[in-house]
Design a protein around this motif. Structure first.
Motif, PDB file in Angstrom:
ATOM      1  N   GLY A 497       0.795  -1.222   0.000  1.00 23.24           N
ATOM      2  CA  GLY A 497       0.000   0.000   0.000  1.00 23.24           C
ATOM      3  C   GLY A 497       0.823   1.266   0.000  1.00 23.24           C
ATOM      4  O   GLY A 497       0.279   2.365  -0.130  1.00 23.24           O
ATOM      5  N   GLU A 498       2.127   1.139   0.136  1.00 23.13           N
ATOM      6  CA  GLU A 498       2.983   2.332   0.198  1.00 23.13           C
ATOM      7  C   GLU A 498       3.676   2.589  -1.130  1.00 23.13           C
ATOM      8  O   GLU A 498       3.604   3.681  -1.685  1.00 23.13           O
ATOM      9  N   GLU A 499       4.358   1.579  -1.665  1.00 25.48           N
ATOM     10  CA  GLU A 499       5.104   1.747  -2.904  1.00 25.48           C
ATOM     11  C   GLU A 499       4.144   1.904  -4.093  1.00 25.48           C
ATOM     12  O   GLU A 499       3.145   1.191  -4.196  1.00 25.48           O
ATOM     13  N   GLN A 500       4.440   2.886  -4.964  1.00 27.99           N
ATOM     14  CA  GLN A 500       3.642   3.085  -6.182  1.00 27.99           C
ATOM     15  C   GLN A 500       4.296   2.338  -7.338  1.00 27.99           C
ATOM     16  O   GLN A 500       5.477   2.524  -7.625  1.00 27.99           O
ATOM     17  N   LEU A 501       3.526   1.477  -7.999  1.00 29.18           N
ATOM     18  CA  LEU A 501       4.051   0.675  -9.095  1.00 29.18           C
ATOM     19  C   LEU A 501       3.636   1.285 -10.435  1.00 29.18           C
ATOM     20  O   LEU A 501       2.507   1.745 -10.598  1.00 29.18           O
ATOM     21  N   ASN A 502       4.559   1.283 -11.378  1.00 35.65           N
ATOM     22  CA  ASN A 502       4.292   1.842 -12.713  1.00 35.65           C
ATOM     23  C   ASN A 502       3.663   0.787 -13.619  1.00 35.65           C
ATOM     24  O   ASN A 502       4.085  -0.369 -13.615  1.00 35.65           O
ATOM     25  N   VAL A 503       2.683   1.225 -14.420  1.00 32.66           N
ATOM     26  CA  VAL A 503       2.017   0.310 -15.359  1.00 32.66           C
ATOM     27  C   VAL A 503       1.813   1.034 -16.697  1.00 32.66           C
ATOM     28  O   VAL A 503       1.440   2.209 -16.719  1.00 32.66           O
ATOM     29  N   GLY A 564       4.259  -3.183 -19.777  1.00 28.93           N
ATOM     30  CA  GLY A 564       2.983  -3.167 -20.495  1.00 28.93           C
ATOM     31  C   GLY A 564       2.543  -4.521 -21.009  1.00 28.93           C
ATOM     32  O   GLY A 564       1.714  -4.603 -21.917  1.00 28.93           O
ATOM     33  N   VAL A 565       3.071  -5.612 -20.440  1.00 30.31           N
ATOM     34  CA  VAL A 565       2.702  -6.968 -20.883  1.00 30.31           C
ATOM     35  C   VAL A 565       1.269  -7.255 -20.428  1.00 30.31           C
ATOM     36  O   VAL A 565       0.988  -7.209 -19.230  1.00 30.31           O
ATOM     37  N   PRO A 566       0.341  -7.560 -21.345  1.00 33.00           N
ATOM     38  CA  PRO A 566      -1.065  -7.673 -20.936  1.00 33.00           C
ATOM     39  C   PRO A 566      -1.421  -8.938 -20.156  1.00 33.00           C
ATOM     40  O   PRO A 566      -2.357  -8.926 -19.355  1.00 33.00           O
ATOM     41  N   PHE A 567      -0.670 -10.055 -20.379  1.00 35.56           N
ATOM     42  CA  PHE A 567      -1.051 -11.323 -19.726  1.00 35.56           C
ATOM     43  C   PHE A 567       0.169 -12.013 -19.123  1.00 35.56           C
ATOM     44  O   PHE A 567       1.264 -11.974 -19.697  1.00 35.56           O
ATOM     45  N   ALA A 568      -0.043 -12.626 -17.959  1.00 34.01           N
ATOM     46  CA  ALA A 568       1.010 -13.395 -17.298  1.00 34.01           C
ATOM     47  C   ALA A 568       0.482 -14.801 -17.018  1.00 34.01           C
ATOM     48  O   ALA A 568      -0.594 -14.972 -16.423  1.00 34.01           O
ATOM     49  N   ILE A 569       1.240 -15.812 -17.469  1.00 31.90           N
ATOM     50  CA  ILE A 569       0.880 -17.219 -17.236  1.00 31.90           C
ATOM     51  C   ILE A 569       1.755 -17.731 -16.089  1.00 31.90           C
ATOM     52  O   ILE A 569       2.982 -17.673 -16.176  1.00 31.90           O
ATOM     53  N   THR A 570       1.115 -18.179 -15.032  1.00 31.61           N
ATOM     54  CA  THR A 570       1.855 -18.696 -13.876  1.00 31.61           C
ATOM     55  C   THR A 570       1.662 -20.212 -13.782  1.00 31.61           C
ATOM     56  O   THR A 570       0.524 -20.702 -13.725  1.00 31.61           O
ATOM     57  N   VAL A 571       2.782 -20.937 -13.799  1.00 33.40           N
ATOM     58  CA  VAL A 571       2.746 -22.410 -13.714  1.00 33.40           C
ATOM     59  C   VAL A 571       2.806 -22.802 -12.243  1.00 33.40           C
ATOM     60  O   VAL A 571       3.832 -22.643 -11.575  1.00 33.40           O
ATOM     61  N   ASP A 572       1.671 -23.303 -11.731  1.00 34.25           N
ATOM     62  CA  ASP A 572       1.627 -23.731 -10.327  1.00 34.25           C
ATOM     63  C   ASP A 572       1.191 -25.193 -10.209  1.00 34.25           C
ATOM     64  O   ASP A 572       0.920 -25.685  -9.110  1.00 34.25           O
ATOM     65  N   SER A 573       1.080 -25.907 -11.359  1.00 32.21           N
ATOM     66  CA  SER A 573       0.828 -27.346 -11.359  1.00 32.21           C
ATOM     67  C   SER A 573       1.264 -27.867 -12.730  1.00 32.21           C
ATOM     68  O   SER A 573       1.596 -27.092 -13.620  1.00 32.21           O
ATOM     69  N   THR A 574       1.233 -29.158 -12.913  1.00 34.95           N
ATOM     70  CA  THR A 574       1.673 -29.733 -14.196  1.00 34.95           C
ATOM     71  C   THR A 574       0.516 -29.884 -15.182  1.00 34.95           C
ATOM     72  O   THR A 574       0.733 -30.151 -16.360  1.00 34.95           O
ATOM     73  N   SER A 575      -0.730 -29.706 -14.726  1.00 35.85           N
ATOM     74  CA  SER A 575      -1.876 -29.919 -15.619  1.00 35.85           C
ATOM     75  C   SER A 575      -2.594 -28.629 -16.008  1.00 35.85           C
ATOM     76  O   SER A 575      -3.152 -28.523 -17.100  1.00 35.85           O
ATOM     77  N   SER A 576      -2.599 -27.635 -15.102  1.00 31.46           N
ATOM     78  CA  SER A 576      -3.283 -26.373 -15.411  1.00 31.46           C
ATOM     79  C   SER A 576      -2.442 -25.204 -14.903  1.00 31.46           C
ATOM     80  O   SER A 576      -1.562 -25.376 -14.051  1.00 31.46           O
ATOM     81  N   VAL A 577      -2.738 -24.017 -15.458  1.00 33.83           N
ATOM     82  CA  VAL A 577      -1.985 -22.816 -15.084  1.00 33.83           C
ATOM     83  C   VAL A 577      -2.961 -21.673 -14.874  1.00 33.83           C
ATOM     84  O   VAL A 577      -4.133 -21.772 -15.249  1.00 33.83           O
ATOM     85  N   THR A 578      -2.474 -20.574 -14.282  1.00 31.64           N
ATOM     86  CA  THR A 578      -3.318 -19.381 -14.161  1.00 31.64           C
ATOM     87  C   THR A 578      -2.888 -18.368 -15.219  1.00 31.64           C
ATOM     88  O   THR A 578      -1.712 -18.273 -15.573  1.00 31.64           O
ATOM     89  N   VAL A 579      -3.871 -17.604 -15.705  1.00 34.67           N
ATOM     90  CA  VAL A 579      -3.603 -16.496 -16.627  1.00 34.67           C
ATOM     91  C   VAL A 579      -4.105 -15.225 -15.956  1.00 34.67           C
ATOM     92  O   VAL A 579      -5.283 -15.130 -15.589  1.00 34.67           O
ATOM     93  N   ARG A 580      -3.215 -14.244 -15.780  1.00 33.40           N
ATOM     94  CA  ARG A 580      -3.543 -12.983 -15.097  1.00 33.40           C
ATOM     95  C   ARG A 580      -3.607 -11.849 -16.115  1.00 33.40           C
ATOM     96  O   ARG A 580      -2.734 -11.712 -16.964  1.00 33.40           O
ATOM     97  N   GLU A 581      -4.668 -11.035 -16.013  1.00 35.24           N
ATOM     98  CA  GLU A 581      -4.802  -9.859 -16.882  1.00 35.24           C
ATOM     99  C   GLU A 581      -4.208  -8.654 -16.152  1.00 35.24           C
ATOM    100  O   GLU A 581      -4.468  -8.454 -14.961  1.00 35.24           O
ATOM    101  N   ARG A 582      -3.429  -7.875 -16.867  1.00 35.11           N
ATOM    102  CA  ARG A 582      -2.608  -6.813 -16.274  1.00 35.11           C
ATOM    103  C   ARG A 582      -3.404  -5.752 -15.499  1.00 35.11           C
ATOM    104  O   ARG A 582      -3.088  -5.444 -14.342  1.00 35.11           O
ATOM    105  N   ASP A 583      -4.427  -5.158 -16.116  1.00 34.13           N
ATOM    106  CA  ASP A 583      -5.068  -3.983 -15.515  1.00 34.13           C
ATOM    107  C   ASP A 583      -6.053  -4.335 -14.402  1.00 34.13           C
ATOM    108  O   ASP A 583      -6.106  -3.660 -13.380  1.00 34.13           O
ATOM    109  N   SER A 584      -6.832  -5.398 -14.601  1.00 26.14           N
ATOM    110  CA  SER A 584      -7.788  -5.798 -13.555  1.00 26.14           C
ATOM    111  C   SER A 584      -7.134  -6.672 -12.492  1.00 26.14           C
ATOM    112  O   SER A 584      -7.665  -6.818 -11.394  1.00 26.14           O
ATOM    113  N   LYS A 585      -6.000  -7.294 -12.842  1.00 23.62           N
ATOM    114  CA  LYS A 585      -5.277  -8.265 -11.997  1.00 23.62           C
ATOM    115  C   LYS A 585      -6.113  -9.525 -11.734  1.00 23.62           C
ATOM    116  O   LYS A 585      -5.795 -10.318 -10.851  1.00 23.62           O
ATOM    117  N   GLN A 586      -7.201  -9.703 -12.489  1.00 18.11           N
ATOM    118  CA  GLN A 586      -8.018 -10.920 -12.355  1.00 18.11           C
ATOM    119  C   GLN A 586      -7.274 -12.112 -12.971  1.00 18.11           C
ATOM    120  O   GLN A 586      -6.485 -11.952 -13.901  1.00 18.11           O
TER     121      GLN A 586
END
Length: 621
Positions: A497-503, A564-586
């Motif tokens: 909540g303190e540090e400001q991050l650039n997007v 400015g990368v719009p999507f991030a894929i995080t590998v947290d298992s061998t069968s499925s992964v998460t996809v994160r959208e940059r602006d909403s962080k959903q």
């Protein structure tokens, strides 16, 4: 005080944007280890990717959709070409010199900066001075060298760096001069625009297009201007990329078959009447602007609409984009109408695209200088009886008078327009001789009555021969990209909540990297899955960055958001992964074998993030 605070906020925002761009290597000053050279910049990897994506979209939006003819012409241009276009004689800015150090400054910029600084920061400025300086800013482009010099002296403006007195303003040609070949006998210039390469190739392009009008030629390439005192980063540089279109059209029919597709578009327009009367830009449908005569013709209006769509789809804020009509004192004498797409940035309103109806000036100028007719023909279904101007040079008499220059004089006489020819006829009948300027000789000659016959005859014609008009949209790619950086930049608080991050909120269309792939932890199985996903992304043409460092996932997200990368894929298992959208962080959860196609669908515009949110289960980090 409010104006001063606003100016401070703009500067702080600009510094945050520029610091981020340089730190993340979007662009940096050229030759940095040698202290750089003003007005020259290098694009780093993400900057190159953004520029490449912008140009790819420009080609798709204009060249492909409008079926344009793309050409690529040399940067080095012979002097005679730029003499014909007027650049050798008129492509100048007014310059002043520090009388002690010799440092050069652009005169209008010094006056503009002084007036703006006084208006924004001087609380003691009188009402009379406020009105006067506001007027100076409004008419700055129309001031002569003498008027600029008088204002600089009146306000006591000195050299910014040394406070030394300044010379009187004088013109400086902005073209880089060179010589072609080792002899030095063939002078040339680095082109200040790409358009001349298209104009001189008109005859061949017209033939390639089946001798049909209208048609458009396009070119992307480097241009060079030896700016007196470049500043404002990417907005005023000495070498830059232009993307230009020359749309050739019958001057008697400037309608456009696809105008109805843009006619209902409504956006900020700033007609010259509104500027002169002190009003603000207002939203006008482009169809209404053309029908009311605010915009000169349908073809010009069509391209204004297409430019609006191009810029807003890139990510330019539609509320900070306006189309400003040139004032009468800004327009070239030959132009029918000119509009600039201006984008608001921390520097103010910046001209990024010029859309001009240049009439037939360019083709006529090159016809006169080269002696090659750059014309088009309209074949009639039935022969038409027309009154035709007949210019009949008496070659024997002209040969005796002008010897080796006879051919050039004959061609110049035959190329006269009706008005000029009839004026010469009257002069010859009254005085027996007339003065005549021959462009190819660059001198005035005397034509005697026995050298020329001018008359009008009624003839049946099977075709009409005419010089086409040209509608020219000209895009400053570097300026568009810089404004896009500012419009896309924002900050948000980090987890603490303190540090400001650039997007940078780049649309997927132009983002430098489309997605990142992160194994959640350093784990051999996860890393293998990440590499497998990377191969799948490569196969479908999606750019990515893989990060297998042990840094926390939050920091890795922050690093890629800053690119400015719009999507991030995080590998947290061998069968499925998460996809994160940059602006909403959903985040959503997707099977490993589906993830590449899901990301590609959103990147290509086949689906939206809302679509995939509805289709796949959400994931809470």
């Amino acid at each position: 005080m409010a104006a001063a605070q606003e100016a401070h906020n703009r500067e702080a925002f600009r510094q945050a944007v520029v610091n981020t761009l340089e730190r993340r290597l979007f662009y940096i000053p050229s030759f940095k280890i040698y202290r750089g050279v003003a007005g020259l910049y290098d694009y780093g990897p993400p900057g190159c990717a953004v520029k490449s994506n912008v140009l790819a979209f420009w080609r798709q939006h204009f060249v492909l959709e409008e079926n344009m003819l793309e050409v690529d012409c040399p940067c080095v241009t012979p002097e005679i070409v730029l003499k014909a276009s007027g650049h050798v004689d008129k492509f100048t800015d007014l310059m002043v010199k520090d009388e002690k150090t010799g440092t050069c400054y652009r005169a209008d910029h010094l006056l503009k900066d002084y007036c703006k600084d006084k208006l924004e920061r001087d609380p003691n400025l009188s009402a009379e001075r406020t009105v006067e300086m506001s007027h100076v800013l409004a008419v700055l482009d129309d001031l002569s060298a003498e008027e600029l010099g008088a204002k600089i002296k009146e306000y006591g403006i000195t050299a910014p760096d040394t406070k030394n007195s300044l010379s009187d303003p004088y013109p400086f040609n902005l073209m880089f001069q060179t010589s072609i070949g080792p002899s030095g006998l063939s002078p040339g210039y680095m082109r200040p625009e790409t358009a001349q390469g298209i104009f001189v190739n008109f005859k061949d392009l017209y033939y390639y297009n089946g001798n049909k009008l209208p048609f458009a030629a396009a070119q992307i390439g480097q241009a060079f201007r030896n700016e007196i005192s470049p500043r404002q980063g990417l907005l005023r540089v000495r070498e830059f990329t232009l993307a230009e279109i020359e749309h050739f059209v019958d001057p008697e029919n400037k309608s456009h078959p696809k105008f109805s597709e843009v006619a209902k578009l409504e956006f900020l327009m700033f007609p010259r009447e509104d500027q002169v009367s002190g009003q603000q830009a207002r939203r006008i449908p482009i169809g209404q602007a053309v029908s009311q005569g605010i915009v000169n013709n349908e073809t010009l209006g069509y391209f204004i609409g297409r430019v609006y769509l191009f810029l807003t789809q890139l990510g330019i804020d539609k509320d900070r984009l306006r189309f400003r009509q040139h004032l009468a004192n800004e327009m070239a004498h030959y132009a029918a109408d000119c509009w600039d797409a201006e984008i608001e940035s921390s520097y103010g309103w910046i001209e990024c695209v010029g859309i001009a109806d240049r009439s037939a000036y360019d083709l006529r100028a090159h016809t006169d200088k080269s002696g090659v007719a750059l014309v088009a023909q309209e074949k009639f279904l039935e022969p038409k009886e027309v009154e035709k101007l007949v210019i009949a040079p008496v070659k024997k008499e002209l040969g005796l008078a002008f010897k080796g220059n006879q051919r050039m004089v004959v061609e110049a006489l035959e190329g006269m327009g009706e008005k000029e020819a009839m004026e010469m006829k009257a002069m010859l009948e009254e005085k027996g001789q007339a003065e005549f300027h021959v462009c190819t000789l660059d001198k005035v000659v005397t034509i005697m009555k026995n050298m020329l016959s001018i008359s009008k005859e009624k003839k049946k014609e099977h075709q009409r021969v005419f010089t086409p008009s040209v509608i020219e949209p000209s895009f400053g790619i570097g300026r568009i990209i810089y404004c896009l950086y500012e419009h896309s930049f924002y900050t948000r608080p980090g987890r603490d909540g303190e540090e400001q991050l650039n997007v940078f909120r780049f649309p997927p269309l132009i983002a430098p990297i489309k997605c990142t792939v992160f194994p959640l932890v350093q784990n051999e199985q996860y890393e293998e899955v990440a590499k497998s996903i990377a191969r799948s992304l490569t196969a479908v043409g999606i750019s990515y960055k893989i990060d297998i460092t042990g840094t926390s996932i939050g920091k890795r997200y922050a690093r890629t958001d800053e690119l400015g990368v719009p999507f991030a894929i995080t590998v947290d298992s061998t069968s499925s992964v998460t996809v994160r959208e940059r602006d909403s962080k959903q985040q959503i959860r997707v099977n490993v074998d589906e993830v590449a196609s899901v990301v590609k669908g959103v990147i290509d515009g086949a689906s939206t993030w809302s679509d995939v949110l509805w289709k796949y289960p959400t994931h809470s980090s």
